[in-house]
Design a protein around this motif. Structure first.
Motif, PDB file in Angstrom:
ATOM      1  N   GLU A  89       0.843  -1.206   0.000  1.00  0.00           N
ATOM      2  CA  GLU A  89       0.000   0.000   0.000  1.00  0.00           C
ATOM      3  C   GLU A  89       0.880   1.258   0.000  1.00  0.00           C
ATOM      4  O   GLU A  89       0.665   2.194  -0.774  1.00  0.00           O
ATOM      5  N   SER A  90       1.902   1.275   0.864  1.00  0.00           N
ATOM      6  CA  SER A  90       2.729   2.484   0.972  1.00  0.00           C
ATOM      7  C   SER A  90       3.621   2.655  -0.250  1.00  0.00           C
ATOM      8  O   SER A  90       3.879   3.764  -0.695  1.00  0.00           O
ATOM      9  N   TYR A  91       4.064   1.544  -0.835  1.00  0.00           N
ATOM     10  CA  TYR A  91       4.888   1.642  -2.048  1.00  0.00           C
ATOM     11  C   TYR A  91       4.091   2.316  -3.171  1.00  0.00           C
ATOM     12  O   TYR A  91       4.596   3.189  -3.887  1.00  0.00           O
ATOM     13  N   ASN A  92       2.829   1.940  -3.289  1.00  0.00           N
ATOM     14  CA  ASN A  92       2.007   2.520  -4.358  1.00  0.00           C
ATOM     15  C   ASN A  92       1.578   3.952  -4.049  1.00  0.00           C
ATOM     16  O   ASN A  92       1.531   4.797  -4.942  1.00  0.00           O
ATOM     17  N   ALA A  93       1.298   4.231  -2.772  1.00  0.00           N
ATOM     18  CA  ALA A  93       0.965   5.606  -2.397  1.00  0.00           C
ATOM     19  C   ALA A  93       2.178   6.515  -2.624  1.00  0.00           C
ATOM     20  O   ALA A  93       2.062   7.645  -3.102  1.00  0.00           O
ATOM     21  N   PHE A  94       3.371   5.991  -2.299  1.00  0.00           N
ATOM     22  CA  PHE A  94       4.606   6.738  -2.519  1.00  0.00           C
ATOM     23  C   PHE A  94       4.791   7.023  -4.012  1.00  0.00           C
ATOM     24  O   PHE A  94       5.112   8.151  -4.417  1.00  0.00           O
ATOM     25  N   THR A  95       4.558   5.986  -4.826  1.00  0.00           N
ATOM     26  CA  THR A  95       4.706   6.157  -6.282  1.00  0.00           C
ATOM     27  C   THR A  95       3.786   7.275  -6.774  1.00  0.00           C
ATOM     28  O   THR A  95       4.210   8.164  -7.510  1.00  0.00           O
ATOM     29  N   GLU A  96       2.525   7.243  -6.326  1.00  0.00           N
ATOM     30  CA  GLU A  96       1.579   8.267  -6.794  1.00  0.00           C
ATOM     31  C   GLU A  96       2.051   9.670  -6.406  1.00  0.00           C
ATOM     32  O   GLU A  96       2.069  10.589  -7.221  1.00  0.00           O
ATOM     33  N   LYS A  99      -6.659  -0.475  -5.501  1.00  0.00           N
ATOM     34  CA  LYS A  99      -8.130  -0.507  -5.472  1.00  0.00           C
ATOM     35  C   LYS A  99      -8.669  -1.867  -5.897  1.00  0.00           C
ATOM     36  O   LYS A  99      -9.732  -2.284  -5.463  1.00  0.00           O
ATOM     37  N   GLN A 100      -7.956  -2.542  -6.791  1.00  0.00           N
ATOM     38  CA  GLN A 100      -8.496  -3.785  -7.346  1.00  0.00           C
ATOM     39  C   GLN A 100      -8.038  -5.049  -6.621  1.00  0.00           C
ATOM     40  O   GLN A 100      -8.612  -6.111  -6.819  1.00  0.00           O
ATOM     41  N   LEU A 101      -7.003  -4.952  -5.799  1.00  0.00           N
ATOM     42  CA  LEU A 101      -6.561  -6.156  -5.081  1.00  0.00           C
ATOM     43  C   LEU A 101      -7.501  -6.451  -3.913  1.00  0.00           C
ATOM     44  O   LEU A 101      -7.913  -5.531  -3.204  1.00  0.00           O
ATOM     45  N   PRO A 102      -7.817  -7.750  -3.710  1.00  0.00           N
ATOM     46  CA  PRO A 102      -8.746  -8.078  -2.629  1.00  0.00           C
ATOM     47  C   PRO A 102      -8.183  -7.715  -1.250  1.00  0.00           C
ATOM     48  O   PRO A 102      -6.993  -7.874  -1.011  1.00  0.00           O
ATOM     49  N   GLY A 103      -9.057  -7.186  -0.397  1.00  0.00           N
ATOM     50  CA  GLY A 103      -8.675  -6.927   0.994  1.00  0.00           C
ATOM     51  C   GLY A 103      -8.182  -5.519   1.277  1.00  0.00           C
ATOM     52  O   GLY A 103      -8.235  -5.059   2.412  1.00  0.00           O
ATOM     53  N   PHE A 104      -7.719  -4.802   0.253  1.00  0.00           N
ATOM     54  CA  PHE A 104      -7.110  -3.496   0.527  1.00  0.00           C
ATOM     55  C   PHE A 104      -8.132  -2.425   0.882  1.00  0.00           C
ATOM     56  O   PHE A 104      -7.850  -1.522   1.655  1.00  0.00           O
ATOM     57  N   PRO A 118      -7.555   3.226   7.620  1.00  0.00           N
ATOM     58  CA  PRO A 118      -6.501   4.200   7.327  1.00  0.00           C
ATOM     59  C   PRO A 118      -5.578   4.374   8.525  1.00  0.00           C
ATOM     60  O   PRO A 118      -6.041   4.415   9.669  1.00  0.00           O
ATOM     61  N   LEU A 119      -4.274   4.437   8.273  1.00  0.00           N
ATOM     62  CA  LEU A 119      -3.321   4.762   9.342  1.00  0.00           C
ATOM     63  C   LEU A 119      -3.280   6.286   9.449  1.00  0.00           C
ATOM     64  O   LEU A 119      -3.689   6.981   8.533  1.00  0.00           O
ATOM     65  N   SER A 120      -2.792   6.781  10.597  1.00  0.00           N
ATOM     66  CA  SER A 120      -2.775   8.239  10.774  1.00  0.00           C
ATOM     67  C   SER A 120      -2.103   8.893   9.562  1.00  0.00           C
ATOM     68  O   SER A 120      -1.029   8.482   9.156  1.00  0.00           O
ATOM     69  N   PRO A 121      -2.782   9.873   8.965  1.00  0.00           N
ATOM     70  CA  PRO A 121      -2.269  10.424   7.713  1.00  0.00           C
ATOM     71  C   PRO A 121      -0.910  11.092   7.922  1.00  0.00           C
ATOM     72  O   PRO A 121      -0.738  11.869   8.841  1.00  0.00           O
ATOM     73  N   SER A 122       0.020  10.705   7.098  1.00  0.00           N
ATOM     74  CA  SER A 122       1.314  11.378   7.179  1.00  0.00           C
ATOM     75  C   SER A 122       1.812  11.536   5.751  1.00  0.00           C
ATOM     76  O   SER A 122       1.601  10.660   4.926  1.00  0.00           O
ATOM     77  N   ASP A 152       9.056   6.023  11.043  1.00  0.00           N
ATOM     78  CA  ASP A 152       7.809   6.248  11.793  1.00  0.00           C
ATOM     79  C   ASP A 152       6.660   5.418  11.209  1.00  0.00           C
ATOM     80  O   ASP A 152       5.848   4.859  11.942  1.00  0.00           O
ATOM     81  N   LEU A 153       6.624   5.369   9.880  1.00  0.00           N
ATOM     82  CA  LEU A 153       5.563   4.591   9.238  1.00  0.00           C
ATOM     83  C   LEU A 153       5.745   3.093   9.533  1.00  0.00           C
ATOM     84  O   LEU A 153       4.773   2.398   9.866  1.00  0.00           O
ATOM     85  N   CYS A 154       6.984   2.607   9.450  1.00  0.00           N
ATOM     86  CA  CYS A 154       7.240   1.185   9.749  1.00  0.00           C
ATOM     87  C   CYS A 154       6.855   0.866  11.192  1.00  0.00           C
ATOM     88  O   CYS A 154       6.310  -0.209  11.474  1.00  0.00           O
ATOM     89  N   ARG A 155       7.132   1.792  12.093  1.00  0.00           N
ATOM     90  CA  ARG A 155       6.770   1.568  13.502  1.00  0.00           C
ATOM     91  C   ARG A 155       5.249   1.429  13.629  1.00  0.00           C
ATOM     92  O   ARG A 155       4.752   0.542  14.321  1.00  0.00           O
ATOM     93  N   ALA A 156       4.522   2.276  12.937  1.00  0.00           N
ATOM     94  CA  ALA A 156       3.048   2.215  12.998  1.00  0.00           C
ATOM     95  C   ALA A 156       2.550   0.859  12.503  1.00  0.00           C
ATOM     96  O   ALA A 156       1.620   0.271  13.068  1.00  0.00           O
ATOM     97  N   TRP A 157       3.172   0.315  11.448  1.00  0.00           N
ATOM     98  CA  TRP A 157       2.762  -1.012  10.937  1.00  0.00           C
ATOM     99  C   TRP A 157       3.013  -2.091  11.974  1.00  0.00           C
ATOM    100  O   TRP A 157       2.195  -2.989  12.156  1.00  0.00           O
ATOM    101  N   LEU A 158       4.179  -2.023  12.623  1.00  0.00           N
ATOM    102  CA  LEU A 158       4.549  -3.074  13.587  1.00  0.00           C
ATOM    103  C   LEU A 158       3.607  -3.046  14.797  1.00  0.00           C
ATOM    104  O   LEU A 158       3.202  -4.095  15.306  1.00  0.00           O
TER     105      LEU A 158
END
Ligand code: FE2
Ligand code: FE2
Length: 305
Positions: A62-69, A119-124, A129-133, A239-245
């Motif tokens: 999710e973050s890789y694709n959001a980063f790309t956008e 958007k098209q992958l199941p489950g996403f 939403p994680l805290s917006p950053s 910080d983002l990795c910490r939120a995932w963990l």
């Protein structure tokens, strides 16, 4: 440096002229190579069960694709539009300026595909939403902009995009050939890889010309800036990795242990240098590393010895 168009066959090969990639998601395959997901394979995460590793991997994709956008919209397209509108300001030819518009088109398509995949992958769509950053590169660019003379804003953006477009990340290199990864992700990254070598050649030319056309006072700022921008682009978002963990079920102490193990200073320094290698070679060729202030900034950022 003479401009040699990398876009001669653009209408034949660019992926904007192809159908969307096949988004098949095979059961039993992973969404992302496990070694690129912080925490996956760590004993503290293993003891939480498969669900934790799966969630961490979803967050990574999710973050890789959001980063790309965000990178395409806020940086690469914005810089390419500036180049298209005033190529001479960066020492570029009129022909190169015209073709910057093709990069705008490519990058807009990459952003579209990145978001369609999620958007098209199941489950996403059910992921809370994680805290917006905003990604650190946007924060970093804002901070750098306020520290520089106002008239340097465009040079900053062009320099950042020159760095990001000439860095070949380990992600783009490995995923299309990785049989452990679902087709949807491999196909999406493969398509992106088809367009990026053209952008790489284009921005090699941009770096040459931007540096060659800069007067000594601009080089004094631009040289050290390249070093900071390489770190800004490659440093992980801890910080983002910490939120995932934490979301996966670790407590604060455990999350710190996993982060320390995954991003040990030695491991981080080695991966940044490996990923930065093509751009460091470019800096050497262009002559940036012969500039005293620039060279000491590259040493300070631990990019060279
Ligand atoms: Fe792209
Ligand atoms: Fe690109």
């Amino acid at each position: 440096m003479q401009y040699q168009s990398p876009f001669a066959n653009w209408y034949t090969y660019s992926t904007v002229h192809k159908p969307l990639p096949d988004f098949t998601c095979e059961t039993g395959l992973v969404l992302f190579p496990p070694e690129l997901v912080p925490g996956v394979g760590h004993p503290l995460v293993d003891k939480l069960g498969n669900h934790a590793a799966r969630r961490l991997t979803m967050r990574k994709l999710e973050s890789y694709n959001a980063f790309t956008e965000k990178l395409e919209y806020k940086a690469v397209m914005a810089a390419s539009i500036k180049i298209a509108q005033n190529p001479l300001a960066f020492g570029l030819s009129e022909h190169a300026g015209r073709e910057a518009r093709l990069i705008v088109t490519d990058e807009s398509h990459h952003a579209y595909v990145a978001i369609e995949l999620i958007k098209q992958l199941p489950g996403f769509s059910e992921l809370p939403p994680l805290s917006p950053s905003q990604p650190p590169f946007l924060r970093g660019l804002e901070e750098l902009e306020t520290s520089l003379p106002t008239e340097f804003a465009d040079d900053l953006l062009i320099a950042f995009v020159s760095i990001s477009e000439t860095l070949i990340t380990s992600i783009l290199r490995g995923i299309p050939r990785d049989p452990r990864v679902v087709s949807a992700v491999r196909n999406t990254v493969r398509d992106h890889c088809i367009d990026e070598p053209r952008h790489h050649s284009y921005f090699v030319y941009v770096v040459h010309q931007h540096w060659a056309s800069s007067a000594p006072d601009r080089r004094e700022i631009l040289g050290p800036l390249y070093a900071k921008l390489i770190r800004l682009f490659l440093d992980p978002d801890i910080d983002l990795c910490r939120a995932w963990l934490l979301e996966a079920g670790l407590d604060r102490n455990e999350a710190e242990v996993v982060l320390r193990d995954y991003y040990s200073p030695e491991r981080l320094a080695a991966s940044v240098r490996a990923d930065a290698f093509p751009t460091l070679k470019l800096m050497e060729r262009v002559g940036v590393l012969d500039h005293a202030t620039a060279r000491s900034a590259f040493v300070e950022q631990k990019l060279i010895d």
